[in-house]
Design an enzyme around this catalytic site. Structure first.
Site, short mmCIF file in Angstrom:
data_model
loop_
_atom_site.label_atom_id
_atom_site.label_comp_id
_atom_site.label_asym_id
_atom_site.label_seq_id
_atom_site.Cartn_x
_atom_site.Cartn_y
_atom_site.Cartn_z
N ASP A 48 -5.11 -14.00 -2.61
CA ASP A 48 -4.14 -13.16 -1.17
C ASP A 48 -4.44 -14.12 -0.45
O ASP A 48 -5.12 -15.02 0.56
CB ASP A 48 -4.57 -12.58 -0.09
CG ASP A 48 -4.16 -11.31 -0.67
OD1 ASP A 48 -3.69 -10.49 -1.75
OD2 ASP A 48 -5.24 -9.71 0.08
N HIS A 54 -10.86 -13.62 4.00
CA HIS A 54 -12.33 -13.16 3.25
C HIS A 54 -13.27 -14.28 2.93
O HIS A 54 -14.51 -13.93 3.41
CB HIS A 54 -12.11 -12.55 2.51
CG HIS A 54 -10.88 -11.72 3.01
ND1 HIS A 54 -10.52 -10.37 2.01
CD2 HIS A 54 -9.91 -11.08 4.18
CE1 HIS A 54 -9.51 -9.19 2.53
NE2 HIS A 54 -9.11 -10.16 3.89
N ASP A 99 -5.40 -13.70 9.89
CA ASP A 99 -4.51 -13.47 8.68
C ASP A 99 -3.35 -14.24 8.91
O ASP A 99 -2.56 -13.28 9.33
CB ASP A 99 -4.16 -11.58 8.15
CG ASP A 99 -5.03 -11.10 8.12
OD1 ASP A 99 -5.66 -11.74 6.84
OD2 ASP A 99 -4.93 -9.59 7.50
N GLU A 107 -8.90 -13.36 -1.41
CA GLU A 107 -8.55 -14.16 0.17
C GLU A 107 -9.18 -14.97 1.12
O GLU A 107 -10.31 -15.11 1.50
CB GLU A 107 -7.94 -12.55 0.73
CG GLU A 107 -7.07 -12.89 2.11
CD GLU A 107 -7.06 -11.88 3.02
OE1 GLU A 107 -6.49 -10.98 1.99
OE2 GLU A 107 -6.47 -11.81 4.05
N HIS A 144 1.33 -1.39 -0.16
CA HIS A 144 0.41 -0.32 0.27
C HIS A 144 0.94 0.99 0.39
O HIS A 144 2.05 1.07 0.84
CB HIS A 144 0.12 0.30 0.54
CG HIS A 144 -1.62 -0.58 1.45
ND1 HIS A 144 -1.74 -2.15 2.33
CD2 HIS A 144 -2.64 -1.29 1.34
CE1 HIS A 144 -2.24 -3.10 2.38
NE2 HIS A 144 -3.14 -2.69 1.93
N ASP A 162 -0.89 -12.25 2.70
CA ASP A 162 -1.16 -11.40 3.61
C ASP A 162 -1.43 -12.04 4.50
O ASP A 162 -2.54 -12.09 4.87
CB ASP A 162 -2.63 -10.57 2.90
CG ASP A 162 -3.42 -9.59 3.14
OD1 ASP A 162 -2.70 -9.05 4.23
OD2 ASP A 162 -4.05 -9.03 2.79
N ASP A 205 -10.67 -11.65 10.96
CA ASP A 205 -10.10 -11.51 10.06
C ASP A 205 -7.93 -11.78 10.96
O ASP A 205 -7.37 -11.39 10.76
CB ASP A 205 -9.73 -10.58 9.08
CG ASP A 205 -8.90 -10.93 7.64
OD1 ASP A 205 -8.55 -11.74 7.21
OD2 ASP A 205 -8.79 -9.87 7.08
N ASP A 220 2.64 1.81 3.60
CA ASP A 220 3.23 0.71 4.34
C ASP A 220 4.80 1.66 3.24
O ASP A 220 5.70 1.36 4.63
CB ASP A 220 3.25 -0.40 3.40
CG ASP A 220 1.59 -0.87 3.16
OD1 ASP A 220 1.43 -0.70 3.94
OD2 ASP A 220 1.73 -1.73 2.46
N GLU A 237 -10.31 -7.33 -3.88
CA GLU A 237 -10.29 -8.20 -3.44
C GLU A 237 -11.77 -7.92 -2.56
O GLU A 237 -12.01 -7.01 -1.92
CB GLU A 237 -9.17 -7.70 -2.11
CG GLU A 237 -9.39 -8.85 -1.51
CD GLU A 237 -7.65 -8.81 -0.29
OE1 GLU A 237 -7.27 -7.79 -1.06
OE2 GLU A 237 -7.78 -8.45 0.64
C1 XUL Z 1 -7.65 -6.50 4.71
C2 XUL Z 1 -6.58 -7.15 3.01
C3 XUL Z 1 -5.70 -5.44 2.51
C4 XUL Z 1 -6.18 -5.92 1.70
C5 XUL Z 1 -5.06 -4.18 0.18
O1 XUL Z 1 -8.28 -7.37 5.13
O2 XUL Z 1 -6.82 -7.92 2.75
O3 XUL Z 1 -4.49 -5.70 3.13
O4 XUL Z 1 -5.26 -7.30 1.19
O5 XUL Z 1 -5.71 -3.60 0.84
CO CO Z 2 -5.68 -9.55 1.05
#
Ligand code: XUL
Ligand code: CO
Length: 439
Positions: free
Chosen positions: A294, A269, A307, A266, A99, A337, A305, A102, A230
């Site tokens: 992702d 998600h 991750d 993702e 991003h 991610d 989430d 970042d 996404e």
């Molecule tokens: C948030 C997410 C983000 C996107 C990019 O849940 O997955 O990091 O991948 O903005």
């Molecule tokens: Co993501």
């Protein structure tokens, strides 16, 4: 200067006891005519790897990184670039994703922010040239600042819409500058908390307007990367507009944007939306919109989430199965991610986590390839749907019959006996392939 006390990670095979080695990911090994490296196109997420410090809602940082030792925010950003490329180089990770927020600290206004981005992009470019590492995708963070409290493209405040557009414009420019192969739109705060104060019709029209402007601007500047949306069903808002693949597809169709976008799926998600990871990839595949992935996983006991690094071999096998059936990831890749747990705060944990994720996908790739080579599921499915190959089934497929003909058929033929779906047998065969693929 070196930030990590770890040698380059290489493949040692499934029997190795060295935690700092790949057990399954063997970059140059050929699987179904392509190297593992080409299949997987692994990417490092800049945010989770370089800037995440272990904060959670109950406590502050636990990860005090050697690249964060300076108080000068620009110096810190430059150190992070060097740490990022040392890490990717040692991990044999060929791509990164970022991003705007970042890579460079925000300035006092948009102008200063953009100048800072330009300075850091120049450092990133040097490191890309030195290492050969590439940019998989860029994106903008249009959700963190307080101005985005009511969303970005779907904000009730038109000046916020304008600011988000300006930020996306710049992020697209730097993604192009870095040769990014894709550009991602994750809906950040594009959603709502309550319908009592929300005009969903206007907000969705505006989101489409923003995306259309992005498509037009890409043409104007010659950015040829693939645009990706996404999906995510919730978090941060109660109801995110880009809920899941099916929702995004109908949005793209309604606003005539389907030619310009694919999806970035993702895993966590998908499960938040009540789907499996495989389901979302499958829906992308059958609609020709699988763009990128992702890679992570959630925790079935936790409803948010998380991750986590992907370590579930069943999920990665079935994901790679869909990806292989889709003909591969194209310009996309497998972007981790994923973030280390708060308690895994040492720099070594970054290596160990990425190794776990890359090995789990590489292992899954090998199992999926073996399943496909042996046509295990394909032959079973062909038999299961055989009634559409001839007779009345073929007439249905060929569009030769309507309700009247089908009624006549049903009156004189009834139905033939159904056969078992054999779910448990297939699950057991899957286990067998997972266990035996390296023998
Ligand atoms: C948030 C997410 C983000 C996107 C990019 O849940 O997955 O990091 O991948 O903005
Ligand atoms: Co993501």
């Amino acid at each position: 200067m070196s930030y990590f006390n770890v040698e380059k990670i290489s493949y040692e095979g499934p029997k190795s006891k060295n935690p700092f080695s790949f057990k399954y990911y063997n970059p140059d090994e050929i699987v179904l005519g392509k190297t593992m490296k080409e299949h997987c196109r692994f990417a490092m997420s800049y945010w989770h790897t370089l800037t995440y410090m272990g904060n959670d809602p109950f406590g502050g940082p636990t990860m005090f990184r050697p690249w964060d030792n300076t108080n000068d925010t620009m110096e810190k950003a430059i150190e992070r670039v060097h740490a990022a490329f040392e890490f990717m180089d040692k991990m044999q990770i060929p791509f990164f994703c970022f991003h705007d927020a970042d890579i460079a600290p925000r300035g006092k206004d948009l102008k200063e922010t953009n100048e800072r981005l330009d300075k850091i992009v120049a450092v990133i470019k040097e490191e890309m040239n030195r290492t050969g590492i590439k940019c998989l995708w860029g994106t903008t963070n249009a959700f963190g600042d307080d101005k985005f409290v009511h969303g970005a493209g779907t904000s009730c405040n038109a000046t916020v819409f304008a600011y988000a557009a300006a930020q996306i414009k710049k992020a697209m420019e730097i993604t192009k500058e870095l040769g990014g192969e894709n550009y991602v739109f994750w809906g950040g705060r594009e959603g709502y908390e309550t319908l009592l104060n929300t005009d969903t019709g206007l907000e969705l029209d505006n989101l489409a307007r923003l995306l259309k402007m992005a498509v037009d601007y890409a043409k104007e500047i010659g950015f040829t990367g693939q645009f990706l949306i996404e999906p995510k069903p919730m978090e941060p808002t109660k109801h995110q507009y880009d809920f899941d693949t099916a929702t995004v597809l109908s949005f793209l169709r309604k606003y005539d944007l389907l030619d310009s976008f694919k999806l970035n799926i993702e895993a966590n998600h998908a499960t938040l939306a009540g789907h499996t990871f495989q389901h979302e990839l499958n829906q992308c595949r059958i609609n020709g919109v699988l763009g990128s992935v992702d890679a992570n996983q959630g925790d079935p006991m936790l409803g948010w989430d998380t991750d986590q690094f992907p370590t579930n071999i069943y999920d990665t096998t079935l994901a790679m199965y869909e990806i292989l059936l889709a003909g591969g990831l194209g310009k996309g890749g497998l972007n981790f991610d994923s973030k280390v747990r708060r308690g895994s705060f040492e720099e070594d944990d970054l290596f160990l986590s990425y190794i776990a994720g890359m090995d789990t996908f590489a292992h899954g790739l090998k199992v999926a390839a073996a399943l496909l080579e042996d046509r295990v599921l394909e032959d079973f499915k062909a038999r299961r749907y055989a009634s559409y190959q001839e007779g009345i089934g073929k007439d249905i497929i060929d569009g030769k019959v309507g309700f009247k003909e089908l009624e006549a058929f049903a009156l004189s033929n009834g139905v033939t006996k159904n056969t078992s779906g054999r779910q448990e047998m297939l699950e057991s065969i899957l286990n067998q392939y997972i266990a035996n693929v390296n023998e």
